[in-house]
Scaffold this motif. Structure first.
Motif, PDB file in Angstrom:
ATOM      1  N   THR A  10      58.243  49.277  59.141  1.00  0.00           N
ATOM      2  CA  THR A  10      59.107  49.386  57.857  1.00  0.00           C
ATOM      3  C   THR A  10      58.225  48.333  56.643  1.00  0.00           C
ATOM      4  O   THR A  10      58.687  48.246  55.501  1.00  0.00           O
ATOM      5  CB  THR A  10      60.386  48.694  58.214  1.00  0.00           C
ATOM      6  OG1 THR A  10      59.895  47.349  58.666  1.00  0.00           O
ATOM      7  CG2 THR A  10      61.107  49.467  59.216  1.00  0.00           C
ATOM      8  N   LYS A  35      68.444  47.838  62.628  1.00  0.00           N
ATOM      9  CA  LYS A  35      69.407  48.659  63.625  1.00  0.00           C
ATOM     10  C   LYS A  35      68.812  50.101  63.500  1.00  0.00           C
ATOM     11  O   LYS A  35      68.150  50.493  62.609  1.00  0.00           O
ATOM     12  CB  LYS A  35      70.701  48.500  62.754  1.00  0.00           C
ATOM     13  CG  LYS A  35      70.717  49.358  61.525  1.00  0.00           C
ATOM     14  CD  LYS A  35      72.156  49.202  60.949  1.00  0.00           C
ATOM     15  CE  LYS A  35      72.536  50.104  59.515  1.00  0.00           C
ATOM     16  NZ  LYS A  35      73.925  50.106  59.116  1.00  0.00           N
ATOM     17  N   SER A  36      69.480  50.620  64.504  1.00  0.00           N
ATOM     18  CA  SER A  36      68.967  52.140  64.899  1.00  0.00           C
ATOM     19  C   SER A  36      69.491  52.979  63.886  1.00  0.00           C
ATOM     20  O   SER A  36      70.911  52.833  63.690  1.00  0.00           O
ATOM     21  CB  SER A  36      69.031  52.492  66.246  1.00  0.00           C
ATOM     22  OG  SER A  36      68.584  51.888  67.242  1.00  0.00           O
ATOM     23  N   GLN A  37      68.971  53.733  63.197  1.00  0.00           N
ATOM     24  CA  GLN A  37      69.593  54.823  62.234  1.00  0.00           C
ATOM     25  C   GLN A  37      68.507  55.837  61.744  1.00  0.00           C
ATOM     26  O   GLN A  37      67.388  55.906  62.380  1.00  0.00           O
ATOM     27  CB  GLN A  37      70.157  54.050  60.654  1.00  0.00           C
ATOM     28  CG  GLN A  37      68.860  53.064  60.407  1.00  0.00           C
ATOM     29  CD  GLN A  37      69.366  52.517  59.291  1.00  0.00           C
ATOM     30  OE1 GLN A  37      70.207  53.129  58.470  1.00  0.00           O
ATOM     31  NE2 GLN A  37      68.966  51.320  58.979  1.00  0.00           N
ATOM     32  N   THR A  38      68.895  56.836  61.230  1.00  0.00           N
ATOM     33  CA  THR A  38      68.261  57.985  60.839  1.00  0.00           C
ATOM     34  C   THR A  38      68.288  57.995  59.137  1.00  0.00           C
ATOM     35  O   THR A  38      69.436  58.034  58.428  1.00  0.00           O
ATOM     36  CB  THR A  38      68.483  59.379  61.365  1.00  0.00           C
ATOM     37  OG1 THR A  38      68.016  59.343  62.832  1.00  0.00           O
ATOM     38  CG2 THR A  38      67.529  60.363  60.686  1.00  0.00           C
ATOM     39  N   ILE A  39      67.246  57.771  58.462  1.00  0.00           N
ATOM     40  CA  ILE A  39      67.316  57.796  57.041  1.00  0.00           C
ATOM     41  C   ILE A  39      66.156  58.764  56.502  1.00  0.00           C
ATOM     42  O   ILE A  39      65.095  58.644  56.815  1.00  0.00           O
ATOM     43  CB  ILE A  39      66.962  56.380  56.368  1.00  0.00           C
ATOM     44  CG1 ILE A  39      67.960  55.602  56.980  1.00  0.00           C
ATOM     45  CG2 ILE A  39      67.015  56.549  54.801  1.00  0.00           C
ATOM     46  CD1 ILE A  39      67.702  53.948  56.451  1.00  0.00           C
ATOM     47  N   LYS A  43      63.529  58.670  61.708  1.00  0.00           N
ATOM     48  CA  LYS A  43      64.330  58.003  62.843  1.00  0.00           C
ATOM     49  C   LYS A  43      63.928  56.395  62.953  1.00  0.00           C
ATOM     50  O   LYS A  43      62.679  56.210  63.365  1.00  0.00           O
ATOM     51  CB  LYS A  43      64.188  58.760  64.319  1.00  0.00           C
ATOM     52  CG  LYS A  43      65.127  58.083  65.584  1.00  0.00           C
ATOM     53  CD  LYS A  43      64.882  59.043  66.543  1.00  0.00           C
ATOM     54  CE  LYS A  43      66.018  58.674  67.477  1.00  0.00           C
ATOM     55  NZ  LYS A  43      65.921  59.474  68.861  1.00  0.00           N
ATOM     56  N   TYR A  44      64.853  55.701  63.110  1.00  0.00           N
ATOM     57  CA  TYR A  44      64.490  54.110  63.176  1.00  0.00           C
ATOM     58  C   TYR A  44      65.152  53.629  64.419  1.00  0.00           C
ATOM     59  O   TYR A  44      66.361  54.037  64.569  1.00  0.00           O
ATOM     60  CB  TYR A  44      65.025  53.261  61.937  1.00  0.00           C
ATOM     61  CG  TYR A  44      64.338  53.604  60.723  1.00  0.00           C
ATOM     62  CD1 TYR A  44      63.200  52.706  60.372  1.00  0.00           C
ATOM     63  CD2 TYR A  44      64.527  54.624  59.816  1.00  0.00           C
ATOM     64  CE1 TYR A  44      62.840  53.029  59.293  1.00  0.00           C
ATOM     65  CE2 TYR A  44      64.064  54.866  58.639  1.00  0.00           C
ATOM     66  CZ  TYR A  44      63.095  54.145  58.178  1.00  0.00           C
ATOM     67  OH  TYR A  44      62.287  54.301  57.126  1.00  0.00           O
ATOM     68  N   ASN A  46      65.616  50.466  67.097  1.00  0.00           N
ATOM     69  CA  ASN A  46      65.721  49.133  67.411  1.00  0.00           C
ATOM     70  C   ASN A  46      64.598  48.522  68.394  1.00  0.00           C
ATOM     71  O   ASN A  46      64.830  49.251  69.751  1.00  0.00           O
ATOM     72  CB  ASN A  46      67.033  48.597  67.492  1.00  0.00           C
ATOM     73  CG  ASN A  46      66.941  46.931  67.643  1.00  0.00           C
ATOM     74  OD1 ASN A  46      66.983  46.476  68.933  1.00  0.00           O
ATOM     75  ND2 ASN A  46      66.635  46.145  66.584  1.00  0.00           N
TER      76      ASN A  46
END
Length: 302
Positions: A10, A35-39, A43-44, A46
């Protein structure tokens, strides 16, 4: 399906790589302390860089793993910070080794961050991967321990490459922003006696070099630096010219010590002579887009 996984992706270098590779991989996964998320299709996931919490499943069927994890060295070298600088690199590398060994289909190639600072202070000799001389101080010993943790575990199905990277120059992060700011307010003179060499690389060449290493399947140690180290006094003069500022007040070691204390960093970051060249990249035919500092600075300030 081609899958790229970037640990600690990041930050500045991570985003440089994401921007470069976003159209070259079917899937990009970033391991992050956030935090885990998709932007925007990324895909992110943790992770804490120390233990298995589920993130390790993302390594399965990955094509490429790039590890950028490690506490920034842009801080005061207190006992606490020194410990964090060392162990953030060692622990993340060790847990990734364990994760790779757990995979049924592990990443084909793992590129791990290292640093061009691993070589000794040098005014007299250019350091390459074959003849470069390793020094002995805190930063160098961190780099040695980092690479040892990386290569010690054999991963027979995964190529390994340690990226001994220099200062990466980019508009949106890293060392270039504060250097440009200092220059624009008149403090763009030589730092210390100005004789120390600066090893550097433009962000585009950094990304292209990583791509090249992957494409050519180059393993082992690779210096990711421009082919022309430059003395600090000349670097600052060219930076002044690039930003259009007519003069630069020099900062001797005494004032650098005061300034470094005030902004909570160390003078080593600007006073160490890093005289490093990219022998393996050149021998393998890599072509630099910004091999000369004038071209790099012209691009970065426009």
């Amino acid at each position: 399906m081609k899958k790229l996984l970037i640990a600690a992706g990041t930050g500045f270098l991570g985003q440089v790589l994401v921007n470069h590779f976003k159209n070259k991989f079917d899937e990009i996964v970033i391991l992050t302390r956030g935090k885990s998320q998709t932007i925007d299709g990324i895909k992110y996931v943790n992770w804490n860089a120390r233990t298995f919490t589920g993130w390790e499943k993302e390594l399965e069927n990955a094509t490429i793993l790039i590890n950028l994890a490690g506490k920034s060295v842009d801080c005061r070298y207190t006992k606490k910070n020194k410990k964090e600088i060392l162990w953030s690199r060692i622990e993340s590398t060790k847990i990734l080794n364990k994760a790779v060994l757990k995979c049924q289909n592990p990443p084909k190639h793992w590129l791990n961050s290292s640093t061009a600072t691993i070589y000794r202070f040098s005014l007299d000799k250019q350091m390459d991967e074959t003849d470069g001389e390793i020094g002995n101080d805190f930063s160098i010993n961190v780099a040695l321990s980092w690479e040892k943790a990386f290569f010690k575990t054999e991963t027979s199905n995964t190529l390994k490459t340690a990226l001994r990277t220099s200062i990466v120059l980019g508009k949106n992060g890293g060392a270039f922003i504060p250097l440009k700011t200092l220059t624009k307010i008149g403090f763009g003179g030589k730092q210390g006696n100005g004789n120390q060499f600066v090893s550097w690389i433009h962000k585009d060449d950094f990304a292209n070099a990583v791509d090249f290493i992957i494409e050519r399947e180059i393993s082992g140690i690779v210096n990711v630096v421009s082919p022309e180290p430059i003395r600090n006094i000349d670097f600052m003069q060219k930076l002044r010219k690039a930003v259009g500022f007519p003069f630069g007040i020099p900062l001797n070691k005494f004032f650098l010590e005061i300034g470094s204390f005030l902004i909570r960093t160390e003078t080593e970051l600007v006073l160490k002579s890093r005289n490093v060249i990219p022998r393996r990249l050149l021998e393998n035919g890599f072509e630099f887009k910004f091999g000369e500092i004038d071209d790099a600075l012209k691009d970065l300030v426009k």
